[in-house]
Structures are given as C-alpha cells and as structure tokens.
Design an enzyme around this catalytic site. Structure first.
Site, PDB file in Angstrom:
ATOM      1  N   ASP A  95       0.873  -1.157   0.000  1.00 22.78           N
ATOM      2  CA  ASP A  95       0.000   0.000   0.000  1.00 22.78           C
ATOM      3  C   ASP A  95       0.926   1.227   0.000  1.00 22.78           C
ATOM      4  OD1 ASP A  95      -2.340   1.622   0.456  1.00 22.78           O
ATOM      5  OD2 ASP A  95      -1.718   1.746   2.561  1.00 22.78           O
ATOM      6  N   LEU A  96       0.408   2.381  -0.351  1.00 22.00           N
ATOM      7  CA  LEU A  96       1.259   3.586  -0.396  1.00 22.00           C
ATOM      8  C   LEU A  96       1.084   4.456   0.860  1.00 22.00           C
ATOM      9  CD1 LEU A  96       3.097   5.578  -2.079  1.00 22.00           C
ATOM     10  CD2 LEU A  96       0.969   6.569  -2.913  1.00 22.00           C
ATOM     11  N   ASP A  97      -0.127   5.040   0.979  1.00 23.02           N
ATOM     12  CA  ASP A  97      -0.380   6.016   2.046  1.00 23.02           C
ATOM     13  C   ASP A  97      -0.312   5.354   3.420  1.00 23.02           C
ATOM     14  OD1 ASP A  97      -1.002   8.260   0.306  1.00 23.02           O
ATOM     15  OD2 ASP A  97      -2.852   7.207  -0.186  1.00 23.02           O
ATOM     16  N   THR A 155       1.670  10.056   4.192  1.00 27.45           N
ATOM     17  CA  THR A 155       0.639  10.926   3.600  1.00 27.45           C
ATOM     18  C   THR A 155      -0.699  10.783   4.311  1.00 27.45           C
ATOM     19  OG1 THR A 155       0.520   9.167   2.000  1.00 27.45           O
ATOM     20  CG2 THR A 155       1.423  11.253   1.219  1.00 27.45           C
ATOM     21  N   LYS A 200      -9.163   5.179   6.046  1.00 27.41           N
ATOM     22  CA  LYS A 200      -7.883   4.694   5.539  1.00 27.41           C
ATOM     23  C   LYS A 200      -8.074   3.557   4.544  1.00 27.41           C
ATOM     24  CE  LYS A 200      -4.868   6.191   9.239  1.00 27.41           C
ATOM     25  NZ  LYS A 200      -4.047   5.779  10.387  1.00 27.41           N
ATOM     26  N   GLY A 201      -7.428   3.671   3.409  1.00 29.09           N
ATOM     27  CA  GLY A 201      -7.468   2.605   2.408  1.00 29.09           C
ATOM     28  C   GLY A 201      -8.665   2.666   1.473  1.00 29.09           C
ATOM     29  N   ARG A 245     -11.526   7.864  -2.562  1.00 28.76           N
ATOM     30  CA  ARG A 245     -11.848   9.257  -2.238  1.00 28.76           C
ATOM     31  C   ARG A 245     -13.357   9.440  -2.044  1.00 28.76           C
ATOM     32  NH1 ARG A 245      -9.541  13.105  -6.662  1.00 28.76           N
ATOM     33  NH2 ARG A 245      -7.758  11.756  -6.255  1.00 28.76           N
ATOM     34  N   SER A 297      -2.428   0.534  -4.400  1.00 32.42           N
ATOM     35  CA  SER A 297      -2.990   1.660  -3.639  1.00 32.42           C
ATOM     36  C   SER A 297      -4.297   2.136  -4.238  1.00 32.42           C
ATOM     37  CB  SER A 297      -1.983   2.821  -3.666  1.00 32.42           C
ATOM     38  OG  SER A 297      -2.594   4.009  -3.204  1.00 32.42           O
ATOM     39  N   ALA A 298      -5.174   2.629  -3.379  1.00 30.84           N
ATOM     40  CA  ALA A 298      -6.441   3.196  -3.846  1.00 30.84           C
ATOM     41  C   ALA A 298      -6.252   4.603  -4.405  1.00 30.84           C
ATOM     42  CB  ALA A 298      -7.423   3.258  -2.673  1.00 30.84           C
ATOM     43  N   SER A 299      -5.078   5.174  -4.162  1.00 28.99           N
ATOM     44  CA  SER A 299      -4.906   6.593  -4.490  1.00 28.99           C
ATOM     45  C   SER A 299      -4.705   6.861  -5.973  1.00 28.99           C
ATOM     46  CB  SER A 299      -3.720   7.162  -3.720  1.00 28.99           C
ATOM     47  OG  SER A 299      -3.480   8.486  -4.145  1.00 28.99           O
ATOM     48  N   ASN A 344      -3.451   9.556  -6.813  1.00 28.55           N
ATOM     49  CA  ASN A 344      -2.252  10.398  -6.798  1.00 28.55           C
ATOM     50  C   ASN A 344      -0.966   9.580  -6.662  1.00 28.55           C
ATOM     51  OD1 ASN A 344      -3.547  13.099  -6.786  1.00 28.55           O
ATOM     52  ND2 ASN A 344      -4.407  12.376  -4.853  1.00 28.55           N
ATOM     53  N   LYS A 374     -10.937  -1.167  -1.770  1.00 28.21           N
ATOM     54  CA  LYS A 374     -10.657  -2.063  -0.646  1.00 28.21           C
ATOM     55  C   LYS A 374     -11.828  -1.916   0.331  1.00 28.21           C
ATOM     56  CE  LYS A 374      -5.734  -0.949  -1.087  1.00 28.21           C
ATOM     57  NZ  LYS A 374      -4.589  -0.228  -0.523  1.00 28.21           N
ATOM     58  N   GLU A 429       0.136  -3.398   4.622  1.00 28.91           N
ATOM     59  CA  GLU A 429      -1.002  -2.474   4.724  1.00 28.91           C
ATOM     60  C   GLU A 429      -1.093  -1.814   6.090  1.00 28.91           C
ATOM     61  OE1 GLU A 429      -3.609  -0.923   3.830  1.00 28.91           O
ATOM     62  OE2 GLU A 429      -3.926  -1.534   1.760  1.00 28.91           O
ATOM     63  N   ASP A 430      -1.515  -0.550   6.118  1.00 32.96           N
ATOM     64  CA  ASP A 430      -1.754   0.108   7.415  1.00 32.96           C
ATOM     65  C   ASP A 430      -3.238   0.248   7.709  1.00 32.96           C
ATOM     66  OD1 ASP A 430      -2.226   2.062   5.384  1.00 32.96           O
ATOM     67  OD2 ASP A 430      -2.061   3.631   6.903  1.00 32.96           O
TER      68      ASP A 430
HETATM   69  C1  BG6 Z   1      -5.742   5.521   0.109  1.00 30.50           C
HETATM   70  C2  BG6 Z   1      -5.820   6.323   1.383  1.00 30.50           C
HETATM   71  O1  BG6 Z   1      -4.442   5.062  -0.060  1.00 30.50           O
HETATM   72  O2  BG6 Z   1      -6.111   6.314  -1.007  1.00 30.50           O
HETATM   73  C3  BG6 Z   1      -7.198   6.950   1.526  1.00 30.50           C
HETATM   74  O3  BG6 Z   1      -5.562   5.490   2.501  1.00 30.50           O
HETATM   75  C4  BG6 Z   1      -7.522   7.755   0.279  1.00 30.50           C
HETATM   76  O4  BG6 Z   1      -7.213   7.759   2.677  1.00 30.50           O
HETATM   77  C5  BG6 Z   1      -7.407   6.873  -0.958  1.00 30.50           C
HETATM   78  O5  BG6 Z   1      -8.835   8.287   0.364  1.00 30.50           O
HETATM   79  C6  BG6 Z   1      -7.695   7.637  -2.249  1.00 30.50           C
HETATM   80  O6  BG6 Z   1      -6.668   8.562  -2.450  1.00 30.50           O
HETATM   81  P1  BG6 Z   1      -6.696   9.752  -3.485  1.00 30.50           P
HETATM   82  O7  BG6 Z   1      -5.281  10.270  -3.438  1.00 30.50           O
HETATM   83  O8  BG6 Z   1      -7.041   9.176  -4.824  1.00 30.50           O
HETATM   84  O9  BG6 Z   1      -7.710  10.735  -3.012  1.00 30.50           O
HETATM   85 MG    MG Z   2      -2.752   3.114   3.642  1.00 32.27          MG
END
Ligand code: BG6
Ligand code: MG
Length: 217
Positions: free
Chosen positions: A7-9, A15, A43-44, A47, A112-114, A116, A143, A167-168
């Site tokens: 996982d990233l964040d 972050t 978390k995880g 958005r 990662s779900a992000s 970004n 997730k 994973e956190d």
């Molecule tokens: C996950 C974070 O990695 O990414 C969440 O733990 C976050 O908190 C999710 O909402 C989505 O991230 P982003 O950067 O696309 O808004």
């Molecule tokens: Mg995380």
C-alpha cells in the site's frame, strides 16, 4: 513468498496525515464533527467512499454532482500538502527494504487506492523500485475488495498465495485476506486485528525476516 505488494499512504510515506487534514477541513466546512478515530474508517478506501463515510457521520445526504465537487476540493487541498512534502517523508527504512528485497529476487508491486500514487512515487523518487503499479486509476472496486491486490499479483505474474501485502488499514488487510494473500500490518496489532503479523515499520527489517515471521504465524 515471491511477491511483495505495498500500500502507499501510511505504509511507504506519511501521507495519511495529509489525507486526514484535508478531510478535516472539508468536514469543518460542512459542520460535521470528525476526529482521528473517525479517520481510521477512511484509511485505504477511495476518495468518494471516504466522503460518503463523512456524510454518514454527519447524518447528511448529498447529490452526486455536489459530492464530486467536495471530493475535487478535498483533492486540491491534499495536493497543496503533497506539493510541499519533502522527500524525507518516505517512512524510515522503506527505501533500504525495497532495495534489498529487489536484490534478494522478490518482485515488487504497489497496490494503492490513491489516484495520486504516480505523482507521489515520482516526488519521492521511488518509481524505479516497482515492477508494477496498480493504483486508483486502474481499479473499479475499493478495498476491502481484493481487486487492487489481485491485479498487482497478476501484473507480477504470480499467484496470490505467493504474495504478501503490506497495509496500514483495516480495509486493506481485509482485501489481502479476501484475495488469498498473506497480510502484514504496518502498525499495532490492537488497531490491525486482521493482520497475520504486525510491524511498527520497515526500519532494520528485511523481506527474508518477514517471510520467517509469516512462516511462524
Ligand atoms: C488511500 C488512502 O491510499 O487512497 C485513503 O488510505 C484515500 O485515505 C485513498 O482516500 C484515495 O486517495 P486519493 O489520493 O485518490 O484521493
Ligand atoms: Mg494506507
């Protein structure tokens, strides 16, 4: 164990606190009480799902288009933090762990779900550490659905059972288990009961040592 999926964040980079700060600003604007304990549920998760949880906490409902606007606003705020983030915010021991795991022959993916993720990996100069990057732009199910990790294993050319997920978040650990992978929690066992093994972080640890811990778990 042949593949490592991270996982990233909150696992590779600190972050998680910026996600929290940005969401707290949005919640304040809406007059919704929101604290660090509530934030654990975010978390995880994606958005949009994060924002829906905040609305649930406040007992509020909102049209889709307005939800999208708030999510875009949250991301703008989040990015202002990310753009100022120094490279030193890579969590302790992460780079040596990734580099030694690579040398030891493990395949490495991001899960990662992000949306970004790419930007953050670039900023931290970590992109080259990964054989595959699965992020929020490549998955449709958040997730605790295992999609992100299953795609990670697939891109590494490995069976899920040969992969371990770091994973956190509770949602992320549930996703790993649901996908048939080994699950290592980054954080305390009290906060992460779904983990088979918990580590406080990567400092002074090697992938081989994690494999030994999992064999005993
Ligand atoms: C996950 C974070 O990695 O990414 C969440 O733990 C976050 O908190 C999710 O909402 C989505 O991230 P982003 O950067 O696309 O808004
Ligand atoms: Mg995380």
């Amino acid at each position: 164990m042949k593949g490592l999926i991270f996982d990233l964040d909150g696992v590779l980079v600190d972050t998680a606190k910026y996600h929290y700060l940005a969401w707290r600003e949005i919640a304040q604007e809406l007059g919704i009480p929101f604290n660090e304990e509530d934030n654990e549920r975010l978390k995880g998760v994606s958005r949009m799902r994060s924002f829906e949880i905040i609305l649930e906490i406040g007992g509020r409902q909102m049209e889709e288009a307005e939800k999208e606007r708030y999510c875009a606003k949250k991301n703008e705020r989040y990015l202002t933090y990310i753009k100022k983030m120094p490279k030193s915010e890579i969590l302790p021991g992460v780079r040596p762990f990734l580099e030694s795991a690579r040398r030891a022959g493990y395949k490495i993916a991001l899960g990662s779900a992000s949306k970004n993720s790419r930007l953050i990996l670039e900023r931290l100069e970590l992109t080259d550490c990964f054989d595959a990057v699965i992020d929020g732009t490549k998955v449709s199910k958040a997730k605790p659905d295992p999609e992100v990790f299953l795609k990670g294993a697939q891109e590494l050319g490995l069976a899920p059972a040969d992969c371990v997920v770091f994973e956190d978040s509770q949602a992320g650990l549930e996703a790993a288990r649901a996908g048939g992978m080994r699950a290592v929690g980054i954080g305390s066992p009290e906060r992460l009961p779904q983990a088979e093994v918990c580590l406080p972080g990567f400092e002074g640890v090697t992938a081989e040592e994690v494999e030994t811990l999992l064999a005993r778990a």
